[in-house]
Design a protein around this motif. Structure first.
Motif, PDB file in Angstrom:
ATOM      1  N   LYS A 163       0.824  -1.282  -0.097  1.00  0.00           N
ATOM      2  CA  LYS A 163      -0.028   0.030   0.066  1.00  0.00           C
ATOM      3  C   LYS A 163       0.715   1.322  -0.039  1.00  0.00           C
ATOM      4  N   ALA A 164       2.151   1.066   0.346  1.00  0.00           N
ATOM      5  CA  ALA A 164       2.958   2.148   0.415  1.00  0.00           C
ATOM      6  C   ALA A 164       4.499   1.704   0.476  1.00  0.00           C
ATOM      7  N   ALA A 165       5.334   2.315  -0.076  1.00  0.00           N
ATOM      8  CA  ALA A 165       6.813   1.940  -0.200  1.00  0.00           C
ATOM      9  C   ALA A 165       7.670   2.968   0.216  1.00  0.00           C
ATOM     10  N   ALA A 166       8.978   2.505   0.458  1.00  0.00           N
ATOM     11  CA  ALA A 166       9.927   3.582   1.051  1.00  0.00           C
ATOM     12  C   ALA A 166      11.366   2.906   0.536  1.00  0.00           C
ATOM     13  N   GLU A 167      12.339   3.777   0.116  1.00  0.00           N
ATOM     14  CA  GLU A 167      13.647   3.434  -0.341  1.00  0.00           C
ATOM     15  C   GLU A 167      14.576   4.501   0.483  1.00  0.00           C
ATOM     16  N   VAL A 168      15.581   3.826   1.132  1.00  0.00           N
ATOM     17  CA  VAL A 168      16.613   4.660   1.894  1.00  0.00           C
ATOM     18  C   VAL A 168      17.866   4.376   1.127  1.00  0.00           C
ATOM     19  N   GLY A 180       6.346   4.161 -13.122  1.00  0.00           N
ATOM     20  CA  GLY A 180       5.400   3.216 -13.098  1.00  0.00           C
ATOM     21  C   GLY A 180       4.739   2.777 -11.575  1.00  0.00           C
ATOM     22  N   PHE A 181       5.167   3.721 -10.539  1.00  0.00           N
ATOM     23  CA  PHE A 181       4.695   3.467  -9.242  1.00  0.00           C
ATOM     24  C   PHE A 181       3.247   3.843  -9.135  1.00  0.00           C
ATOM     25  N   THR A 182       2.460   2.900  -8.507  1.00  0.00           N
ATOM     26  CA  THR A 182       1.224   2.927  -8.228  1.00  0.00           C
ATOM     27  C   THR A 182       0.785   3.127  -6.977  1.00  0.00           C
ATOM     28  N   ILE A 183       1.807   3.278  -5.950  1.00  0.00           N
ATOM     29  CA  ILE A 183       1.492   3.533  -4.582  1.00  0.00           C
ATOM     30  C   ILE A 183       2.422   4.709  -3.795  1.00  0.00           C
ATOM     31  N   PRO A 184       2.011   5.284  -2.717  1.00  0.00           N
ATOM     32  CA  PRO A 184       2.665   6.481  -2.464  1.00  0.00           C
ATOM     33  C   PRO A 184       4.264   6.003  -1.995  1.00  0.00           C
ATOM     34  N   VAL A 185       5.173   6.829  -2.099  1.00  0.00           N
ATOM     35  CA  VAL A 185       6.789   6.435  -2.037  1.00  0.00           C
ATOM     36  C   VAL A 185       7.138   7.476  -1.236  1.00  0.00           C
ATOM     37  N   CYS A 186       8.267   6.939  -0.234  1.00  0.00           N
ATOM     38  CA  CYS A 186       9.017   7.987   0.263  1.00  0.00           C
ATOM     39  C   CYS A 186      10.679   7.546  -0.176  1.00  0.00           C
ATOM     40  N   ILE A 187      11.467   8.524  -0.664  1.00  0.00           N
ATOM     41  CA  ILE A 187      12.821   8.303  -0.810  1.00  0.00           C
ATOM     42  C   ILE A 187      13.458   9.060   0.033  1.00  0.00           C
ATOM     43  N   LEU A 188      14.604   8.511   0.688  1.00  0.00           N
ATOM     44  CA  LEU A 188      15.485   9.191   1.652  1.00  0.00           C
ATOM     45  C   LEU A 188      16.765   9.020   1.051  1.00  0.00           C
TER      46      LEU A 188
END
Length: 252
Positions: A163-168, A180-188
């Motif tokens: 439902k949500a993704a994050a990448e650090v 292509g992202f279909t969900i909210p994303v956090c990039i740190l």
């Protein structure tokens, strides 16, 4: 780009242990794969973490425990599968300044760390974990660290289980993936990622996002390369996990 306000709930992160961290979770074995599991079994939301190339690390396990337990009003079950089956990249291979090191790294990235077969493992692992813990998980988020960030990019497209993704400190960040992202994303991001690629990735997204660069931190400051005995690194490690918690709280 979303900018999150201060969250009182996220101020309860326990003091970060600089050295000799003792993890709070346990290890499961599912289909022959070791999986670190932490957080209350009553939590209905789970976070699937894909670690960096160095595999399980005290810094990574502590981060998982922070996400699972830091906010007593909003806890998560957190899982870190051992994608490399006990044979991660050796820290001694870095920097790859000899032919032998280059050869070993090349074989690692072409074999255990090849993206395509690891991407294919994610969906079945999510289902296997749900079955193993008794079916109480209602929704999933994801987190990728370094190499794991690339796998998260590939598993955040149409048909994602998350439902949500994050990448650090994401490795191999590619603006083409963002489309292509279909969900909210956090990039740190850290100072070591290509700033233009991070910017272009953010601009390519059509989903809600939080993009932030920790400009004095190295690639890996939230996982295996975190020197938590350095006060500034420890401070930004804490802030990074607080930022992730706020993002997950908002989107789950």
């Amino acid at each position: 780009m979303a900018h999150h306000g201060h969250s009182e709930a996220c101020c309860t992160i326990p003091p970060v242990v600089a050295k000799g961290y003792q993890e709070k979770g346990k290890y499961l074995e599912i289909d022959g794969m070791k999986i670190y599991a932490t957080g209350p079994s009553t939590a209905k939301t789970a976070i699937f973490i894909i670690y960096d190339i160095f595999g399980f690390s005290p810094q990574g396990l502590q981060g998982a425990d922070i996400l699972a337990h830091a906010d007593s009003s909003h806890q998560y079950q957190v899982f870190i599968p051992d994608f490399f089956l006990g044979s991660p990249c050796e820290p001694s291979w870095y920097p790859p300044d000899t032919d032998e090191k280059k050869e070993k790294l090349g074989a690692f990235f072409a074999g255990p760390a090849a993206p395509k077969p690891n991407v294919a493992k994610v969906g079945p692992l999510v289902k296997a974990i749900e079955k193993e813990v008794g079916g109480g998980i209602e929704q999933w988020a994801s987190l990728g660290q370094c190499w794991g960030g690339k796998i998260i990019s590939f598993t955040s497209q149409e048909g994602t289980p998350f439902k949500a993704a994050a990448e650090v400190h994401p490795a191999m960040i590619d603006p083409a993936d963002g489309k292509g992202f279909t969900i909210p994303v956090c990039i740190l991001a850290s100072k070591d990622e290509d700033a233009e690629a991070v910017k272009a990735f953010g601009e390519s997204l059509t989903v809600k996002s939080h993009i932030e660069t920790f400009s004095d931190q190295i690639h890996g400051w939230m996982s295996a390369r975190a020197d938590l005995e350095n006060p500034r690194v420890k401070e930004e490690y804490e802030r990074g996990y607080k930022t992730l918690l706020e993002f997950y709280h908002e989107h789950l």
